[in-house]
Design a protein around this motif. Structure first.
Motif, short mmCIF file in Angstrom:
data_model
loop_
_atom_site.label_atom_id
_atom_site.label_comp_id
_atom_site.label_asym_id
_atom_site.label_seq_id
_atom_site.Cartn_x
_atom_site.Cartn_y
_atom_site.Cartn_z
N ASN A 4 -36.45 83.07 19.01
CA ASN A 4 -35.79 81.47 19.41
C ASN A 4 -34.35 81.73 20.15
O ASN A 4 -33.63 81.12 20.23
N ASN A 54 -34.44 86.65 16.75
CA ASN A 54 -34.61 85.32 15.93
C ASN A 54 -33.19 85.27 15.21
O ASN A 54 -32.62 86.21 14.37
N SER A 59 -32.70 78.61 13.70
CA SER A 59 -33.82 78.30 13.03
C SER A 59 -33.56 76.75 12.30
O SER A 59 -34.30 75.81 11.94
N LYS A 64 -33.04 76.39 20.27
CA LYS A 64 -33.89 77.45 20.84
C LYS A 64 -33.12 77.70 22.24
O LYS A 64 -33.08 76.52 23.05
#
Length: 69
Positions: A4, A54, A59, A64
């Protein structure tokens, strides 16, 4: 685990981690107390997330920064 984070974000994190580590090790600005260890933890987390690609906070928020993920 999905990625992401984009390349620019990852590069900036590595640069910031290196700068924080330099301040922690290369100067006497932080001493050897809690700020020293906190700076090393932050630099370590930034380095780890840059290599993995990530970010847990991204998240949770749903952010993103990569274009193709």
């Amino acid at each position: 685990m999905t990625t992401n984070m984009g390349k620019i974000d990852r590069g900036l994190r590595l640069f910031i981690a290196a700068a924080i580590a330099f301040v922690a090790f290369g100067t006497a600005m932080l001493g050897s107390g809690i700020l020293f260890w906190l700076a090393l933890i932050v630099a370590g987390v930034f380095t780890l997330t840059a290599f993995v690609g990530n970010c847990l906070l991204y998240s949770i928020v749903g952010l993103k920064t990569c274009q193709d993920c």
